[in-house]
Design a protein around this motif. Structure first.
Motif, PDB file in Angstrom:
ATOM      1  N   GLY A  76       0.820  -1.211   0.000  1.00 37.53           N
ATOM      2  CA  GLY A  76       0.000   0.000   0.000  1.00 37.53           C
ATOM      3  C   GLY A  76       0.849   1.254   0.000  1.00 37.53           C
ATOM      4  N   PRO A  77       0.234   2.401   0.247  1.00 35.33           N
ATOM      5  CA  PRO A  77       0.987   3.666   0.279  1.00 35.33           C
ATOM      6  C   PRO A  77       2.058   3.636   1.369  1.00 35.33           C
ATOM      7  N   LEU A  78       3.126   4.386   1.145  1.00 37.90           N
ATOM      8  CA  LEU A  78       4.236   4.433   2.091  1.00 37.90           C
ATOM      9  C   LEU A  78       4.855   5.818   2.024  1.00 37.90           C
ATOM     10  N   ASP A  79       5.036   6.437   3.194  1.00 37.01           N
ATOM     11  CA  ASP A  79       5.518   7.814   3.242  1.00 37.01           C
ATOM     12  C   ASP A  79       6.930   7.967   3.798  1.00 37.01           C
ATOM     13  N   ALA A  80       7.332   7.056   4.686  1.00 38.73           N
ATOM     14  CA  ALA A  80       8.654   7.162   5.300  1.00 38.73           C
ATOM     15  C   ALA A  80       9.193   5.770   5.588  1.00 38.73           C
ATOM     16  N   VAL A  81      10.475   5.595   5.350  1.00 41.44           N
ATOM     17  CA  VAL A  81      11.150   4.320   5.604  1.00 41.44           C
ATOM     18  C   VAL A  81      12.449   4.600   6.340  1.00 41.44           C
ATOM     19  N   CYS A  82      12.744   3.766   7.321  1.00 37.14           N
ATOM     20  CA  CYS A  82      14.033   3.822   8.001  1.00 37.14           C
ATOM     21  C   CYS A  82      14.681   2.445   7.918  1.00 37.14           C
ATOM     22  N   TYR A  83      15.935   2.408   7.507  1.00 38.89           N
ATOM     23  CA  TYR A  83      16.696   1.156   7.524  1.00 38.89           C
ATOM     24  C   TYR A  83      17.706   1.234   8.649  1.00 38.89           C
ATOM     25  N   SER A  84      17.485   0.396   9.693  1.00 37.77           N
ATOM     26  CA  SER A  84      18.352   0.419  10.862  1.00 37.77           C
ATOM     27  C   SER A  84      18.917  -0.951  11.195  1.00 37.77           C
ATOM     28  N   ALA A  85      18.610  -1.957  10.373  1.00 37.99           N
ATOM     29  CA  ALA A  85      19.153  -3.296  10.618  1.00 37.99           C
ATOM     30  C   ALA A  85      20.678  -3.258  10.513  1.00 37.99           C
ATOM     31  N   VAL A  86      21.345  -4.006  11.392  1.00 37.67           N
ATOM     32  CA  VAL A  86      22.807  -3.950  11.403  1.00 37.67           C
ATOM     33  C   VAL A  86      23.387  -5.250  11.938  1.00 37.67           C
ATOM     34  N   SER A  87      24.536  -5.613  11.392  1.00 35.94           N
ATOM     35  CA  SER A  87      25.326  -6.720  11.924  1.00 35.94           C
ATOM     36  C   SER A  87      26.703  -6.173  12.260  1.00 35.94           C
ATOM     37  N   TYR A  88      27.017  -6.105  13.563  1.00 32.85           N
ATOM     38  CA  TYR A  88      28.306  -5.590  13.997  1.00 32.85           C
ATOM     39  C   TYR A  88      29.418  -6.628  13.871  1.00 32.85           C
ATOM     40  N   GLY A  89      29.058  -7.905  13.909  1.00 36.08           N
ATOM     41  CA  GLY A  89      30.037  -8.970  14.058  1.00 36.08           C
ATOM     42  C   GLY A  89      30.102  -9.388  15.508  1.00 36.08           C
ATOM     43  N   SER A 137      23.450   5.369   9.694  1.00 33.89           N
ATOM     44  CA  SER A 137      24.841   5.217   9.296  1.00 33.89           C
ATOM     45  C   SER A 137      25.733   5.077  10.533  1.00 33.89           C
ATOM     46  N   SER A 138      27.033   5.271  10.360  1.00 34.16           N
ATOM     47  CA  SER A 138      27.996   5.109  11.448  1.00 34.16           C
ATOM     48  C   SER A 138      29.218   5.971  11.181  1.00 34.16           C
ATOM     49  N   GLU A 139      29.874   6.390  12.264  1.00 33.24           N
ATOM     50  CA  GLU A 139      31.109   7.154  12.098  1.00 33.24           C
ATOM     51  C   GLU A 139      32.187   6.353  11.389  1.00 33.24           C
ATOM     52  N   VAL A 140      32.063   5.014  11.416  1.00 34.31           N
ATOM     53  CA  VAL A 140      33.065   4.167  10.780  1.00 34.31           C
ATOM     54  C   VAL A 140      33.106   4.387   9.265  1.00 34.31           C
ATOM     55  N   VAL A 141      32.019   4.913   8.699  1.00 35.79           N
ATOM     56  CA  VAL A 141      31.989   5.256   7.274  1.00 35.79           C
ATOM     57  C   VAL A 141      33.085   6.269   6.945  1.00 35.79           C
ATOM     58  N   PHE A 142      33.379   7.155   7.886  1.00 32.67           N
ATOM     59  CA  PHE A 142      34.330   8.233   7.647  1.00 32.67           C
ATOM     60  C   PHE A 142      35.705   7.955   8.264  1.00 32.67           C
ATOM     61  N   ASN A 143      35.755   6.988   9.177  1.00 29.77           N
ATOM     62  CA  ASN A 143      36.979   6.774   9.942  1.00 29.77           C
ATOM     63  C   ASN A 143      37.614   5.392   9.794  1.00 29.77           C
ATOM     64  N   ALA A 144      36.889   4.425   9.242  1.00 26.62           N
ATOM     65  CA  ALA A 144      37.381   3.043   9.195  1.00 26.62           C
ATOM     66  C   ALA A 144      37.847   2.630  10.587  1.00 26.62           C
ATOM     67  N   GLY A 145      38.969   1.956  10.702  1.00 20.26           N
ATOM     68  CA  GLY A 145      39.475   1.621  12.026  1.00 20.26           C
ATOM     69  C   GLY A 145      39.848   0.163  12.162  1.00 20.26           C
ATOM     70  N   PRO A 146      40.827  -0.137  13.002  1.00 18.97           N
ATOM     71  CA  PRO A 146      41.277  -1.521  13.178  1.00 18.97           C
ATOM     72  C   PRO A 146      40.228  -2.375  13.878  1.00 18.97           C
ATOM     73  N   GLY A 147      40.190  -3.657  13.514  1.00 18.05           N
ATOM     74  CA  GLY A 147      39.293  -4.591  14.175  1.00 18.05           C
ATOM     75  C   GLY A 147      37.855  -4.510  13.719  1.00 18.05           C
ATOM     76  N   ARG A 148      37.568  -3.668  12.732  1.00 21.63           N
ATOM     77  CA  ARG A 148      36.182  -3.492  12.277  1.00 21.63           C
ATOM     78  C   ARG A 148      36.111  -3.512  10.751  1.00 21.63           C
ATOM     79  N   SER A 149      36.965  -4.322  10.123  1.00 26.23           N
ATOM     80  CA  SER A 149      37.083  -4.274   8.656  1.00 26.23           C
ATOM     81  C   SER A 149      35.768  -4.586   7.963  1.00 26.23           C
ATOM     82  N   GLY A 150      35.067  -5.641   8.367  1.00 21.52           N
ATOM     83  CA  GLY A 150      33.805  -6.000   7.724  1.00 21.52           C
ATOM     84  C   GLY A 150      32.721  -4.977   7.971  1.00 21.52           C
ATOM     85  N   TYR A 151      32.618  -4.519   9.216  1.00 21.41           N
ATOM     86  CA  TYR A 151      31.621  -3.504   9.559  1.00 21.41           C
ATOM     87  C   TYR A 151      31.899  -2.213   8.804  1.00 21.41           C
TER      88      TYR A 151
END
Length: 254
Positions: A76-89, A137-151
């Motif tokens: 049906g009609p849809l006005d707003a969507v949020c995607y918040s699903a996440v897998s940290y590892g 989103s996440s700050e890791v998008v802009f910073n990367a970082g050790p121990g979080r390669s997949g995330y």
């Protein structure tokens, strides 16, 4: 943006990954604004505020089931969507210590799940007076970082996907907005990765996202289209164009 012809009570929202954490805060904020909110997640929302939300099961690792659940949610009609699903590892670990199964899970949830949700919801959002797609989103998008390669890799790819779609939609299409916390957030997913006696006093709360979620659907998101907004511990927000978020990475023993 709410128009005179359409009250909040007439509007429908979908939150993927909205049973807990930031997604839950967004879902409740939209519901309290008057939206009919459906949460898609593996677990049913519980506790205070759960009665405000409708729920349907969604496991992004089940490809056929996920497709069916999203098809039903967008019938049906849809006005707003949020995607918040996440897998940290399972934990922060050097690249060589991460199993392929964990990498595949992060790709499936953080990237392919986002792609699948966009594919299912954008047609309906384009038919709305001012459709909104909010990606967490996440700050890791802009910073990367050790121990979080997949995330880091999957969240950065997801952010680039949304940036690309924002350019495709332009100023007259669906409003594409990303939001991320300025610091670590106390969520069930994070608590599963911390020792039982961990002190969360310095962590943000998911509820700090409620004000932004409310503003995006009541004041309109046009001015934030294509932007990533950093939410602070006091609930205020700013664009990453003003200043990049601080890295939450730390050295991980090899």
């Amino acid at each position: 943006m709410t128009t005179p012809q359409q009250s909040p009570a007439d509007r429908r929202a979908l939150v993927v990954g909205g049973s807990t954490g930031i997604g839950r805060a967004v879902a409740e904020s939209w519901a309290r604004t008057g939206f009919d909110v459906l949460v898609l997640s593996r677990g049913r929302p519980t506790g205070d505020g759960a009665d405000l939300l409708r729920w349907s099961s969604l496991d992004l690792a089940d490809s056929d089931g996920a497709r069916d659940a999203l098809d039903r949610a967008t019938a049906g009609p849809l006005d707003a969507v949020c995607y918040s699903a996440v897998s940290y590892g399972s934990r922060r670990a050097p690249f060589g210590d991460v199993e392929e199964e964990e990498w595949r899970r992060q790709v499936e949830v953080n990237l392919h799940g986002l792609w699948r949700t966009l594919s299912a919801t954008l047609p309906a959002l384009r038919r709305a007076p001012a459709g909104l797609f909010l990606g967490i989103s996440s700050e890791v998008v802009f910073n990367a970082g050790p121990g979080r390669s997949g995330y880091a890799a999957t969240k950065a790819a997801g952010s680039a996907l949304l940036d690309s779609i924002a350019q495709e939609e332009g100023t007259d299409g669906v409003r594409i907005v990303q939001a991320l916390p300025a610091g670590m957030v106390d969520t069930p997913g994070i608590r599963r990765r911390r020792p039982a006696d961990f002190d969360y006093d310095g962590y943000m709360s998911p509820r700090h996202f409620a004000a932004l979620a409310h503003a995006l659907v009541t004041e309109g998101a046009t001015g934030h289209h294509g932007d990533s907004l950093v939410v602070d511990g006091d609930g205020r927000w700013r664009s990453v164009r003003e200043a990049l978020p601080v890295s939450q990475s730390r050295r991980v023993p090899a």
